[in-house]
Design an enzyme around this catalytic site. Structure first.
Site, PDB file in Angstrom:
ATOM      1  N   ARG A 162      39.140  42.616  44.247  1.00 50.77           N
ATOM      2  CA  ARG A 162      40.437  42.601  43.557  1.00 50.77           C
ATOM      3  C   ARG A 162      40.711  43.996  43.017  1.00 50.77           C
ATOM      4  O   ARG A 162      39.799  44.660  42.501  1.00 50.77           O
ATOM      5  CB  ARG A 162      40.415  41.597  42.409  1.00 50.77           C
ATOM      6  N   ARG A 215      30.562  32.882  41.094  1.00 52.49           N
ATOM      7  CA  ARG A 215      31.034  34.194  41.563  1.00 52.49           C
ATOM      8  C   ARG A 215      30.629  35.242  40.541  1.00 52.49           C
ATOM      9  O   ARG A 215      31.060  35.195  39.391  1.00 52.49           O
ATOM     10  CB  ARG A 215      32.553  34.213  41.744  1.00 52.49           C
ATOM     11  N   GLU A 220      30.698  39.947  34.724  1.00 51.43           N
ATOM     12  CA  GLU A 220      30.425  38.591  34.252  1.00 51.43           C
ATOM     13  C   GLU A 220      30.010  37.746  35.448  1.00 51.43           C
ATOM     14  O   GLU A 220      30.115  38.180  36.594  1.00 51.43           O
ATOM     15  CB  GLU A 220      31.671  37.973  33.604  1.00 51.43           C
ATOM     16  N   ASN A 272      30.957  33.902  36.897  1.00 47.90           N
ATOM     17  CA  ASN A 272      31.850  32.754  36.751  1.00 47.90           C
ATOM     18  C   ASN A 272      31.157  31.524  37.307  1.00 47.90           C
ATOM     19  O   ASN A 272      30.871  31.458  38.503  1.00 47.90           O
ATOM     20  CB  ASN A 272      33.153  33.005  37.510  1.00 47.90           C
ATOM     21  N   LYS A 302      34.681  41.235  24.042  1.00 49.40           N
ATOM     22  CA  LYS A 302      34.873  40.077  24.920  1.00 49.40           C
ATOM     23  C   LYS A 302      34.662  38.768  24.162  1.00 49.40           C
ATOM     24  O   LYS A 302      33.588  38.539  23.595  1.00 49.40           O
ATOM     25  CB  LYS A 302      33.886  40.149  26.099  1.00 49.40           C
ATOM     26  N   SER A 310      37.564  31.423  41.636  1.00 40.62           N
ATOM     27  CA  SER A 310      38.674  31.303  42.587  1.00 40.62           C
ATOM     28  C   SER A 310      38.674  32.387  43.652  1.00 40.62           C
ATOM     29  O   SER A 310      37.886  33.317  43.632  1.00 40.62           O
ATOM     30  CB  SER A 310      40.003  31.331  41.823  1.00 40.62           C
ATOM     31  N   GLU A 364      37.477  32.455  29.775  1.00 38.60           N
ATOM     32  CA  GLU A 364      37.605  32.830  31.178  1.00 38.60           C
ATOM     33  C   GLU A 364      39.085  32.842  31.552  1.00 38.60           C
ATOM     34  O   GLU A 364      39.939  32.432  30.778  1.00 38.60           O
ATOM     35  CB  GLU A 364      36.852  31.826  32.068  1.00 38.60           C
ATOM     36  N   GLY A 365      39.366  33.310  32.767  1.00 40.49           N
ATOM     37  CA  GLY A 365      40.719  33.231  33.287  1.00 40.49           C
ATOM     38  C   GLY A 365      41.482  34.533  33.270  1.00 40.49           C
ATOM     39  O   GLY A 365      42.613  34.604  33.737  1.00 40.49           O
ATOM     40  N   LYS A 379      29.761  34.356  27.769  1.00 47.07           N
ATOM     41  CA  LYS A 379      29.543  35.782  27.486  1.00 47.07           C
ATOM     42  C   LYS A 379      28.329  35.972  26.576  1.00 47.07           C
ATOM     43  O   LYS A 379      27.593  36.943  26.707  1.00 47.07           O
ATOM     44  CB  LYS A 379      30.788  36.382  26.818  1.00 47.07           C
TER      45      LYS A 379
END
Length: 454
Positions: A430, A121, A140, A142, A344, A147, A348-349, A285
């Protein structure tokens, strides 16, 4: 809300309350759900109205995703590049170093897998500072546990209903169909098919308590529709009951596993071992920052200047913090104008990035230390805020200034040297209040949304 929901709707208190009640019930009916506690279920947080997104920029994001799929796959096969790109990071970041050691061990033993599945993603924001036209900038990519493909498959009908009840029939028709769950399952199914055993299962690798389990279930259900069996196991389960046969085929609880789908494993504490560290390393990253250097993309797309241009156009400014003059310049730049940047780490998350005055606090403490090499610096992106309502369980109903992030899902399958599938399979929007600098849906900051193309 430009070319979206007019102010007379946004500020109509009685109508908003009725719409919120309709939306919450619709979310439950549509299955837009998350676990509130172990035994309780609530609707997942979402916006009351869809967010306007320029159609041209949205289509650009979809178009570039297949190139990002190819890029991740080619990076994952280029061990020399990964070693060069991550050399400084693995000196100071133990998690990345451990993954890289596994990568080296697998190369030493020889890769046994000829089939590679990637479910990615790419996350973007619309940069629109100084009154300029909106431009697409990558946040970024993923490459593990990407998700909300499941829940975002359910939200279009939710927003269509809200708009119809609000009397905005024309806007309801501009909500796009979107089914990443089916697209992601299609990639998994293709890899399973190439594996060549109808008895083999798909294993979802998950955490102990999964608030976002319904997001998984939509992908699982798409696989069951294809009569492909799925199982759910934790890292600890695989450690206890997982075995490899002489051909390095994986068995868990005696069941042959064709594909492992990671829905966990993006934080250091998750790992006991890892099956596919190649694409995980490709999504770090540091690799993102190195790719932005002149001439690097050409390494992966030789003789394809148009592809290079399309990808490079989505890059924000990315700067190294390695030891030496270039990294020193980055430190000075960040300390002088911290509000222009994001610091950064290799994590992740959500909720890991550092902003504003905190950048100065963190960098002052490590500017002369190799510890800084675990980070990169990126230009801060400036999307235009819009007004919306963020619906959360037990939260007050109030209008907020909101910022959005567009995610685009990609699926690819490679067998040997042949790319047998490479597709953009859906999108995710989002949205969060502009008072928050960082944090996703799982972190309790952002909510699910839909693009309203303008």
């Amino acid at each position: 809300m430009a070319q979206g929901i007019p102010d007379e709707v946004l500020m109509n208190t009685a109508l908003i309350k009725d719409l919120a009640d309709v939306a919450k019930d619709a979310a439950l009916l549509q299955g837009v759900l998350m676990r509130a506690q172990e035994t309780l279920v609530s609707y997942a947080p979402f916006t009351l109205f869809p967010t306007p997104v320029p159609k041209a920029v949205f289509l650009q994001a979809l178009a570039v995703q297949t190139h990002y799929n190819t890029l991740v796959d080619r990076i994952s096969q280029d061990s020399e590049f990964l070693q060069e790109a991550l050399a400084s990071t693995i000196e100071v970041d133990d998690f990345t170093a451990r993954l890289f050691r596994i990568h080296q061990q697998i190369l030493k033993e020889g890769r046994s897998q000829s089939i590679v599945l990637g479910l990615n993603r790419s996350d973007f924001m619309l940069d629109q500072k100084d009154g300029q036209a909106a431009s697409l900038k990558q946040i970024e990519i993923n490459t593990i546990a990407a998700s909300f493909g499941g829940l975002s498959s359910q939200t279009p009908d939710l927003h269509r209903l809200v708009l119809k009840v609000a009397g905005r029939l024309e806007e309801s028709r501009r909500i796009l169909n979107n089914n990443p769950a089916a697209g992601l399952a299609g990639g998994i199914a293709k890899a399973w098919e190439l594996y060549g055993s109808e008895r083999a299962v798909i294993m979802f690798l998950v955490e102990e308590n999964q608030r976002n389990i319904f997001d998984h279930r939509y992908v699982e259900n798409e696989l069951w529709k294809r009569n492909i069996r799925t199982i759910r196991r934790r890292f600890e389960d695989v450690s206890k009951t997982g075995t490899l046969d002489d051909n390095k085929n994986l068995f868990v609880d005696g069941q042959e596993v064709a594909v492992v789908y990671f829905r966990n494993g993006y934080m250091p504490q998750n790992y006991i071992f890892v099956f596919s560290e190649f694409t995980h390393l490709a999504g770090t990253k540091k690799v993102q920052q190195v790719l932005a250097r002149p001439g690097v993309l050409e390494r992966f797309f030789p003789g394809q200047p148009q592809v290079v241009e399309q990808i490079r156009a989505t890059f924000a400014g990315l700067y190294t913090l390695d030891m030496g003059p270039e990294g020193d310049t980055t430190v000075e730049m960040a300390l002088a104008e911290p509000d222009k940047f994001v610091l950064k780490p290799q994590r992740e998350g959500g909720g890991n990035n550092i902003y504003g005055s905190e950048i100065c606090q963190v960098l002052e403490g490590m500017k002369d230390s190799t510890e800084r090499m675990a980070y990169i610096l990126m230009d801060k992106i400036h999307p235009r805020p819009v007004q919306n309502y963020l619906l959360r369980q037990d939260a007050p109903l109030k209008v907020s200034n909101c910022l959005s992030e567009l995610g685009v899902f990609g699926a690819y399958v490679r067998q040997g040297k042949e790319m047998v599938m490479n597709e953009c399979v859906g999108h995710l929007l989002r949205t969060k209040s502009s008072e928050h600098s960082d944090g996703g849906v799982a972190a309790g900051v952002a909510v699910l949304d839909n693009p309203l193309l303008i």
